[in-house]
Design a protein around this motif. Structure first.
Motif, PDB file in Angstrom:
ATOM      1  N   LEU A   1     -73.501  45.706  28.810  1.00  0.00           N
ATOM      2  CA  LEU A   1     -74.333  45.510  27.620  1.00  0.00           C
ATOM      3  C   LEU A   1     -74.590  44.026  27.374  1.00  0.00           C
ATOM      4  O   LEU A   1     -75.697  43.636  26.975  1.00  0.00           O
ATOM      5  N   THR A   2     -73.566  43.209  27.608  1.00  0.00           N
ATOM      6  CA  THR A   2     -73.739  41.757  27.471  1.00  0.00           C
ATOM      7  C   THR A   2     -74.783  41.245  28.445  1.00  0.00           C
ATOM      8  O   THR A   2     -75.677  40.467  28.084  1.00  0.00           O
ATOM      9  N   VAL A   3     -74.692  41.692  29.708  1.00  0.00           N
ATOM     10  CA  VAL A   3     -75.668  41.293  30.718  1.00  0.00           C
ATOM     11  C   VAL A   3     -77.066  41.769  30.330  1.00  0.00           C
ATOM     12  O   VAL A   3     -78.042  41.016  30.425  1.00  0.00           O
ATOM     13  N   ALA A   4     -77.168  43.013  29.860  1.00  0.00           N
ATOM     14  CA  ALA A   4     -78.468  43.546  29.454  1.00  0.00           C
ATOM     15  C   ALA A   4     -79.083  42.714  28.339  1.00  0.00           C
ATOM     16  O   ALA A   4     -80.296  42.441  28.339  1.00  0.00           O
ATOM     17  N   GLY A   5     -78.257  42.309  27.385  1.00  0.00           N
ATOM     18  CA  GLY A   5     -78.759  41.483  26.293  1.00  0.00           C
ATOM     19  C   GLY A   5     -79.238  40.124  26.754  1.00  0.00           C
ATOM     20  O   GLY A   5     -80.185  39.564  26.192  1.00  0.00           O
ATOM     21  N   GLU A   6     -78.584  39.575  27.797  1.00  0.00           N
ATOM     22  CA  GLU A   6     -78.978  38.275  28.325  1.00  0.00           C
ATOM     23  C   GLU A   6     -80.228  38.383  29.186  1.00  0.00           C
ATOM     24  O   GLU A   6     -81.140  37.563  29.087  1.00  0.00           O
ATOM     25  N   VAL A   7     -80.264  39.366  30.054  1.00  0.00           N
ATOM     26  CA  VAL A   7     -81.370  39.490  30.997  1.00  0.00           C
ATOM     27  C   VAL A   7     -82.634  39.993  30.309  1.00  0.00           C
ATOM     28  O   VAL A   7     -83.747  39.556  30.623  1.00  0.00           O
ATOM     29  N   TYR A   8     -82.485  40.920  29.351  1.00  0.00           N
ATOM     30  CA  TYR A   8     -83.612  41.480  28.618  1.00  0.00           C
ATOM     31  C   TYR A   8     -83.578  40.917  27.195  1.00  0.00           C
ATOM     32  O   TYR A   8     -83.975  39.799  26.969  1.00  0.00           O
ATOM     33  N   ASP A   9     -83.056  41.693  26.267  1.00  0.00           N
ATOM     34  CA  ASP A   9     -82.895  41.223  24.891  1.00  0.00           C
ATOM     35  C   ASP A   9     -81.965  42.201  24.180  1.00  0.00           C
ATOM     36  O   ASP A   9     -81.615  43.260  24.709  1.00  0.00           O
ATOM     37  N   ALA A  10     -81.564  41.837  22.979  1.00  0.00           N
ATOM     38  CA  ALA A  10     -80.600  42.648  22.236  1.00  0.00           C
ATOM     39  C   ALA A  10     -81.157  44.031  21.917  1.00  0.00           C
ATOM     40  O   ALA A  10     -80.429  45.023  21.958  1.00  0.00           O
ATOM     41  N   ALA A  11     -82.446  44.118  21.612  1.00  0.00           N
ATOM     42  CA  ALA A  11     -83.038  45.418  21.268  1.00  0.00           C
ATOM     43  C   ALA A  11     -82.978  46.370  22.456  1.00  0.00           C
ATOM     44  O   ALA A  11     -82.672  47.562  22.293  1.00  0.00           O
ATOM     45  N   THR A  12     -83.249  45.861  23.651  1.00  0.00           N
ATOM     46  CA  THR A  12     -83.180  46.699  24.849  1.00  0.00           C
ATOM     47  C   THR A  12     -81.752  47.150  25.100  1.00  0.00           C
ATOM     48  O   THR A  12     -81.503  48.325  25.424  1.00  0.00           O
ATOM     49  N   ALA A  13     -80.802  46.234  24.952  1.00  0.00           N
ATOM     50  CA  ALA A  13     -79.396  46.590  25.150  1.00  0.00           C
ATOM     51  C   ALA A  13     -78.947  47.636  24.141  1.00  0.00           C
ATOM     52  O   ALA A  13     -78.246  48.603  24.496  1.00  0.00           O
ATOM     53  N   ARG A  14     -79.354  47.485  22.889  1.00  0.00           N
ATOM     54  CA  ARG A  14     -78.982  48.464  21.863  1.00  0.00           C
ATOM     55  C   ARG A  14     -79.580  49.829  22.173  1.00  0.00           C
ATOM     56  O   ARG A  14     -78.941  50.869  21.947  1.00  0.00           O
ATOM     57  N   ALA A  15     -80.813  49.848  22.677  1.00  0.00           N
ATOM     58  CA  ALA A  15     -81.464  51.125  22.999  1.00  0.00           C
ATOM     59  C   ALA A  15     -80.704  51.868  24.091  1.00  0.00           C
ATOM     60  O   ALA A  15     -80.521  53.089  24.022  1.00  0.00           O
ATOM     61  N   VAL A  16     -80.234  51.142  25.113  1.00  0.00           N
ATOM     62  CA  VAL A  16     -79.473  51.779  26.188  1.00  0.00           C
ATOM     63  C   VAL A  16     -78.110  52.225  25.669  1.00  0.00           C
ATOM     64  O   VAL A  16     -77.617  53.301  26.019  1.00  0.00           O
ATOM     65  N   GLN A  17     -77.486  51.418  24.830  1.00  0.00           N
ATOM     66  CA  GLN A  17     -76.201  51.807  24.233  1.00  0.00           C
ATOM     67  C   GLN A  17     -76.339  53.123  23.479  1.00  0.00           C
ATOM     68  O   GLN A  17     -75.492  54.025  23.606  1.00  0.00           O
ATOM     69  N   LEU A  18     -77.416  53.270  22.710  1.00  0.00           N
ATOM     70  CA  LEU A  18     -77.647  54.496  21.961  1.00  0.00           C
ATOM     71  C   LEU A  18     -77.911  55.674  22.895  1.00  0.00           C
ATOM     72  O   LEU A  18     -77.360  56.767  22.707  1.00  0.00           O
ATOM     73  N   THR A  19     -78.717  55.443  23.917  1.00  0.00           N
ATOM     74  CA  THR A  19     -79.025  56.501  24.875  1.00  0.00           C
ATOM     75  C   THR A  19     -77.758  57.026  25.548  1.00  0.00           C
ATOM     76  O   THR A  19     -77.589  58.231  25.742  1.00  0.00           O
ATOM     77  N   MET A  20     -76.843  56.110  25.874  1.00  0.00           N
ATOM     78  CA  MET A  20     -75.610  56.489  26.552  1.00  0.00           C
ATOM     79  C   MET A  20     -74.518  56.951  25.577  1.00  0.00           C
ATOM     80  O   MET A  20     -73.435  57.333  26.003  1.00  0.00           O
ATOM     81  N   GLU A  21     -74.824  56.894  24.288  1.00  0.00           N
ATOM     82  CA  GLU A  21     -73.850  57.226  23.237  1.00  0.00           C
ATOM     83  C   GLU A  21     -72.533  56.467  23.467  1.00  0.00           C
ATOM     84  O   GLU A  21     -71.437  57.043  23.444  1.00  0.00           O
ATOM     85  N   TYR A  22     -72.676  55.169  23.672  1.00  0.00           N
ATOM     86  CA  TYR A  22     -71.478  54.337  23.833  1.00  0.00           C
ATOM     87  C   TYR A  22     -70.967  53.973  22.443  1.00  0.00           C
ATOM     88  O   TYR A  22     -71.414  53.017  21.821  1.00  0.00           O
ATOM     89  N   ASP A  23     -70.037  54.749  21.965  1.00  0.00           N
ATOM     90  CA  ASP A  23     -69.481  54.604  20.619  1.00  0.00           C
ATOM     91  C   ASP A  23     -67.981  54.881  20.708  1.00  0.00           C
ATOM     92  O   ASP A  23     -67.485  55.884  20.181  1.00  0.00           O
TER      93      ASP A  23
END
Length: 227
Positions: free
Chosen positions: A162-184
């Motif tokens: 998620l950290t890498v995703a936020g750096e390479v893309y942006d925080a919104a993209t990383a959050r969207a993938v986190q939600l899709t994967m239900e990482y909670d």
């Protein structure tokens, strides 16, 4: 970063599969992501979990990585004596936007001479050994030092990804993938690191001693080649 984005990960015998498959699952959900698993040959590679994974490319045919990743496991220490694998890591790292590792994959980066004077983390049981390779060990779930991003042990790979995703893309993209994967994560026990209140400190001491005995010879040989 504009699409496509090449995520290139090493795949090697006795890899801890979750170090690899956790981040790769997350990366595969990112827009324009191309996933490449590199090894010497295109044949099944046995993981530490009793099943094998197929490489998608070889060291000779792999594309240039935008994000280079080295997962961990006991096999990572054996990889430290593999001159061809280390050369691949060095070559890829020269032009990668981010050079990364999960768990004890950090030691492969160190053996390739990529941790000198850099802050890095790894699995807690082997953490003190990072210093032998010139790294500045830092206890954290994820550590970033410039374009070097390292994750702690095994399940830290999701936070790392998620950290890498936020750096390479942006925080919104990383959050969207986190939600899709239900990482909670809501673990039923509070023993996930040596610092947690339910962690068995006898187990911590045994694990660190075992890691030192089984892994320090590999690290010492790599350090001797560097220095």
């Amino acid at each position: 970063m504009t699409s496509p984005v090449n995520f290139v990960s090493l795949l090697f015998p006795n890899v801890t599969q979750l170090d690899l498959t956790g981040p790769v699952q997350l990366f595969s959900r990112l827009p324009g992501a191309n996933i490449h698993l590199a090894w010497h040959r295109l044949e099944p590679v046995a993981t530490d979990s009793g099943f094998s994974i197929l490489p998608t490319t070889t060291f000779d045919t792999a594309p240039q990585a935008d994000i280079l990743m080295v997962p961990g496991g006991q096999g990572a220490f054996e990889l430290m004596d593999d001159a061809l694998a280390l050369d691949f890591v060095r070559r890829q790292a020269q032009n990668a936007k981010y050079v990364t590792s999960v768990c004890t994959g950090a030691f492969v980066l160190g053996a390739a001479g990529l941790l000198e004077g850099r802050r890095a983390t790894t699995h807690w049981a082997s953490h003190p050994l990072l210093e032998l390779l010139g790294a500045i060990p830092e206890q954290a779930r994820v550590v970033r030092d410039g374009n070097l991003i390292t994750g702690g042990g095994v399940t830290s790979g999701i936070d790392f990804a998620l950290t890498v995703a936020g750096e390479v893309y942006d925080a919104a993209t990383a959050r969207a993938v986190q939600l899709t994967m239900e990482y909670d994560p809501q673990p039923p026990f509070d023993a996930g690191s040596p610092a947690r209140p339910e962690a068995d400190q006898d187990q911590v001491r045994r694990s660190m001693a075992g890691a030192r005995d089984s892994r320090e010879p590999f690290v010492a040989r790599a350090a001797a080649r560097l220095y």
